[in-house]
Design a protein around this motif. Sequence first.
Motif, PDB file in Angstrom:
ATOM      1  N   ALA A   8       0.888  -1.162   0.000  1.00 12.49           N
ATOM      2  CA  ALA A   8       0.000   0.000   0.000  1.00 12.49           C
ATOM      3  C   ALA A   8       0.924   1.209   0.000  1.00 12.49           C
ATOM      4  O   ALA A   8       1.740   1.363   0.905  1.00 12.49           O
ATOM      5  CB  ALA A   8      -0.854  -0.001   1.253  1.00 12.49           C
ATOM      6  N   VAL A   9       0.837   2.040  -1.048  1.00  6.05           N
ATOM      7  CA  VAL A   9       1.748   3.181  -1.160  1.00  6.05           C
ATOM      8  C   VAL A   9       1.076   4.440  -0.627  1.00  6.05           C
ATOM      9  O   VAL A   9      -0.067   4.739  -0.967  1.00  6.05           O
ATOM     10  CB  VAL A   9       2.177   3.395  -2.630  1.00  6.05           C
ATOM     11  CG1 VAL A   9       2.987   4.675  -2.780  1.00  6.05           C
ATOM     12  CG2 VAL A   9       2.977   2.202  -3.147  1.00  6.05           C
ATOM     13  N   ARG A  55      -7.066  10.305   1.544  1.00  8.72           N
ATOM     14  CA  ARG A  55      -6.691  10.742   2.881  1.00  8.72           C
ATOM     15  C   ARG A  55      -5.506  11.697   2.813  1.00  8.72           C
ATOM     16  O   ARG A  55      -4.608  11.504   1.996  1.00  8.72           O
ATOM     17  CB  ARG A  55      -6.279   9.541   3.732  1.00  8.72           C
ATOM     18  CG  ARG A  55      -7.451   8.719   4.133  1.00  8.72           C
ATOM     19  CD  ARG A  55      -7.006   7.523   4.925  1.00  8.72           C
ATOM     20  NE  ARG A  55      -8.167   6.804   5.374  1.00  8.72           N
ATOM     21  CZ  ARG A  55      -8.629   6.841   6.618  1.00  8.72           C
ATOM     22  NH1 ARG A  55      -8.000   7.514   7.547  1.00  8.72           N
ATOM     23  NH2 ARG A  55      -9.721   6.187   6.946  1.00  8.72           N
ATOM     24  N   LEU A  56      -5.506  12.653   3.722  1.00  3.71           N
ATOM     25  CA  LEU A  56      -4.447  13.658   3.720  1.00  3.71           C
ATOM     26  C   LEU A  56      -3.826  13.769   5.117  1.00  3.71           C
ATOM     27  O   LEU A  56      -4.519  14.058   6.097  1.00  3.71           O
ATOM     28  CB  LEU A  56      -5.045  15.016   3.311  1.00  3.71           C
ATOM     29  CG  LEU A  56      -4.115  16.223   3.384  1.00  3.71           C
ATOM     30  CD1 LEU A  56      -2.959  16.074   2.390  1.00  3.71           C
ATOM     31  CD2 LEU A  56      -4.889  17.505   3.098  1.00  3.71           C
ATOM     32  N   VAL A  71      -3.005   5.011  -5.417  1.00  5.47           N
ATOM     33  CA  VAL A  71      -2.649   5.575  -4.111  1.00  5.47           C
ATOM     34  C   VAL A  71      -3.866   6.304  -3.538  1.00  5.47           C
ATOM     35  O   VAL A  71      -4.536   7.044  -4.257  1.00  5.47           O
ATOM     36  CB  VAL A  71      -1.469   6.571  -4.253  1.00  5.47           C
ATOM     37  CG1 VAL A  71      -1.193   7.286  -2.941  1.00  5.47           C
ATOM     38  CG2 VAL A  71      -0.220   5.858  -4.756  1.00  5.47           C
ATOM     39  N   ARG A  72      -4.121   6.097  -2.251  1.00  2.99           N
ATOM     40  CA  ARG A  72      -5.270   6.761  -1.635  1.00  2.99           C
ATOM     41  C   ARG A  72      -4.869   7.591  -0.414  1.00  2.99           C
ATOM     42  O   ARG A  72      -5.708   8.209   0.225  1.00  2.99           O
ATOM     43  CB  ARG A  72      -6.340   5.719  -1.237  1.00  2.99           C
ATOM     44  CG  ARG A  72      -6.984   5.042  -2.443  1.00  2.99           C
ATOM     45  CD  ARG A  72      -7.804   6.048  -3.286  1.00  2.99           C
ATOM     46  NE  ARG A  72      -8.351   5.467  -4.503  1.00  2.99           N
ATOM     47  CZ  ARG A  72      -7.759   5.519  -5.701  1.00  2.99           C
ATOM     48  NH1 ARG A  72      -6.603   6.124  -5.860  1.00  2.99           N
ATOM     49  NH2 ARG A  72      -8.335   4.997  -6.771  1.00  2.99           N
ATOM     50  N   GLU A  82      -2.339  13.304  -9.880  1.00  2.00           N
ATOM     51  CA  GLU A  82      -3.090  12.464 -10.820  1.00  2.00           C
ATOM     52  C   GLU A  82      -2.405  11.107 -11.010  1.00  2.00           C
ATOM     53  O   GLU A  82      -3.059  10.063 -10.967  1.00  2.00           O
ATOM     54  CB  GLU A  82      -3.186  13.205 -12.159  1.00  2.00           C
ATOM     55  CG  GLU A  82      -4.301  12.703 -13.041  1.00  2.00           C
ATOM     56  CD  GLU A  82      -4.365  13.543 -14.313  1.00  2.00           C
ATOM     57  OE1 GLU A  82      -4.507  14.781 -14.195  1.00  2.00           O
ATOM     58  OE2 GLU A  82      -4.223  12.949 -15.392  1.00  2.00           O
ATOM     59  N   GLN A  83      -1.073  11.166 -11.180  1.00  2.00           N
ATOM     60  CA  GLN A  83      -0.311   9.906 -11.322  1.00  2.00           C
ATOM     61  C   GLN A  83      -0.554   9.016 -10.114  1.00  2.00           C
ATOM     62  O   GLN A  83      -0.743   7.814 -10.238  1.00  2.00           O
ATOM     63  CB  GLN A  83       1.192  10.193 -11.334  1.00  2.00           C
ATOM     64  CG  GLN A  83       1.835  10.448 -12.671  1.00  2.00           C
ATOM     65  CD  GLN A  83       3.317  10.820 -12.447  1.00  2.00           C
ATOM     66  OE1 GLN A  83       4.044  10.136 -11.745  1.00  2.00           O
ATOM     67  NE2 GLN A  83       3.740  11.924 -13.039  1.00  2.00           N
ATOM     68  N   ALA A  84      -0.482   9.635  -8.927  1.00  2.00           N
ATOM     69  CA  ALA A  84      -0.644   8.863  -7.696  1.00  2.00           C
ATOM     70  C   ALA A  84      -2.032   8.233  -7.655  1.00  2.00           C
ATOM     71  O   ALA A  84      -2.182   7.030  -7.414  1.00  2.00           O
ATOM     72  CB  ALA A  84      -0.420   9.762  -6.479  1.00  2.00           C
ATOM     73  N   TRP A  85      -3.052   9.038  -7.907  1.00  2.00           N
ATOM     74  CA  TRP A  85      -4.427   8.540  -7.816  1.00  2.00           C
ATOM     75  C   TRP A  85      -4.660   7.418  -8.824  1.00  2.00           C
ATOM     76  O   TRP A  85      -5.210   6.364  -8.498  1.00  2.00           O
ATOM     77  CB  TRP A  85      -5.405   9.701  -8.055  1.00  2.00           C
ATOM     78  CG  TRP A  85      -6.822   9.303  -7.792  1.00  2.00           C
ATOM     79  CD1 TRP A  85      -7.747   8.902  -8.713  1.00  2.00           C
ATOM     80  CD2 TRP A  85      -7.465   9.218  -6.515  1.00  2.00           C
ATOM     81  NE1 TRP A  85      -8.923   8.577  -8.093  1.00  2.00           N
ATOM     82  CE2 TRP A  85      -8.785   8.767  -6.748  1.00  2.00           C
ATOM     83  CE3 TRP A  85      -7.065   9.479  -5.208  1.00  2.00           C
ATOM     84  CZ2 TRP A  85      -9.709   8.576  -5.721  1.00  2.00           C
ATOM     85  CZ3 TRP A  85      -7.988   9.293  -4.188  1.00  2.00           C
ATOM     86  CH2 TRP A  85      -9.282   8.848  -4.440  1.00  2.00           C
ATOM     87  N   GLU A  86      -4.187   7.661 -10.061  1.00  2.62           N
ATOM     88  CA  GLU A  86      -4.411   6.646 -11.108  1.00  2.62           C
ATOM     89  C   GLU A  86      -3.658   5.354 -10.826  1.00  2.62           C
ATOM     90  O   GLU A  86      -4.068   4.293 -11.277  1.00  2.62           O
ATOM     91  CB  GLU A  86      -4.032   7.203 -12.477  1.00  2.62           C
ATOM     92  CG  GLU A  86      -5.138   8.091 -13.003  1.00  2.62           C
ATOM     93  CD  GLU A  86      -4.811   8.739 -14.316  1.00  2.62           C
ATOM     94  OE1 GLU A  86      -3.723   8.451 -14.865  1.00  2.62           O
ATOM     95  OE2 GLU A  86      -5.637   9.540 -14.779  1.00  2.62           O
ATOM     96  N   SER A  87      -2.550   5.462 -10.069  1.00  2.30           N
ATOM     97  CA  SER A  87      -1.820   4.229  -9.733  1.00  2.30           C
ATOM     98  C   SER A  87      -2.443   3.516  -8.544  1.00  2.30           C
ATOM     99  O   SER A  87      -1.938   2.485  -8.110  1.00  2.30           O
ATOM    100  CB  SER A  87      -0.363   4.542  -9.376  1.00  2.30           C
ATOM    101  OG  SER A  87       0.206   5.363 -10.320  1.00  2.30           O
TER     102      SER A  87
END
Length: 389
Positions: free
Chosen positions: A127-128, A253-254, A153-154, A146-151
């Motif tokens: 889980a990244v 999540r932030l 990552v949450r 965008e890259q993170a979300w599409e890969s």
Amino acid sequence: MTQSMIRPVTPADYREYARRRLPGFLFHYIDGAANEERTADRNQSDFGRWQLRQRVMRDVSGVSTAARLAGEDVALPLALAPVGLTGMFARRGEASAGRAAARVGVPMGLSTVSICSIREVQAAGPAVWFQLYMLRDRDLVLQLLEQAWESGVRTLLFTVDLAMEGVRHRDIRSGMVGSTLRARLGRAWQIVSHPRWVWDVGLRGRPHTFGNLGFFDTASNDLNAYKSFIAGQFDRAVTWEDIGWLREHWQGRLYIKGVLCEEDARAAAERGADGVVVSNHGGRQLDEVSSTIGKLPEVVAAVGDQLEVLLDGGVRSGLDIVRAVALGARGVLIGRPFVYALAARGEAGVHDLLATLQHEMTVAMALMGVTQVNELNPDCLQYCGPERV
Ligand SMILES: Cc1cc2nc3c(=O)[nH]c(=O)nc-3n(C[C@H](O)[C@H](O)[C@H](O)COP(=O)(O)O)c2cc1C
């Protein structure tokens, strides 16, 4: 290293192996901290202010380190911290560490300035948690998100304690920075005198570009360019108002990483963060600030009922994890320990280190009479540090 060490076990053992395996300037880049490195030392030693309380005759047959972090089940309340340039310390370093994290069942923080891309690390299975530095170029930030979300990552760790890079004397001493002939020859010598690193990481670990930023090549061995990139691109003008902007563009999540006092923790809560990481960047930014474990109780008292509070800095054993969780942290992150293990023995090193930390935690909990992580609380500890004011 003692002559009888057949295999490294603890972070201190792995550190010694990493010191031998890596060109000196890379080892000192990991190992070093800001100015006189006092905060980095305190991060570790202040854990000793809290002793564990031994309790006996309680059925501990079901002891388990399982926990939940950032909404996911984890094998123990720990994640790998985001560490920039990890792919320079071991071949495809972030992906190897990610594989180890996945095997054990803990999440992995991935730096904005990692060598492996988010996609490459996601493919390794963990889980990244993507770590973001606010860059002046907001379009680039949006691309990263965008890259993170599409890969897939949450969880986003937004690091806020790098308005300027800390003063790192070791990087000058070791030749890590500096473009004089002497500095360049020094680096070249350190590299050629580590042929194993040259073969394994320098040659087989390519490309040494920033996987998420695409355009930056660290292969020149001249990390001055990296430092100027940080100075040029990292945005010093960021304020709490920018959290609103980030919230608009990040649905997951932030967590705000780099909070060290109750006021900032409250500001994070008011701006809608899901959590904070009590962190001083491993003592690499402002020297002479408090240790993170020293500030944890204050932050937990301020926002512990609203936010998930994590801690990093100086965690070196399963006993430290127990102490942090007992003081109210939901979990911890480890930086240097996993990088030393990675530099020493690659994926196997990180795996075995994590297994050791988990074992230490299990035994400590059993001997403290506790079977579940959420039973750990301040009564499990005894404060024996200096009187608190
Ligand atoms: C070599 C190195 C590079 C780091 N790079 C980053 C980074 O890119 N982003 C970030 O948020 N924190 C970075 N950190 C800080 C870690 O995420 C973490 O806060 C710190 O290492 C915790 O302290 P510890 O090393 O004592 O466990 C870095 C730390 C080290 C040692």
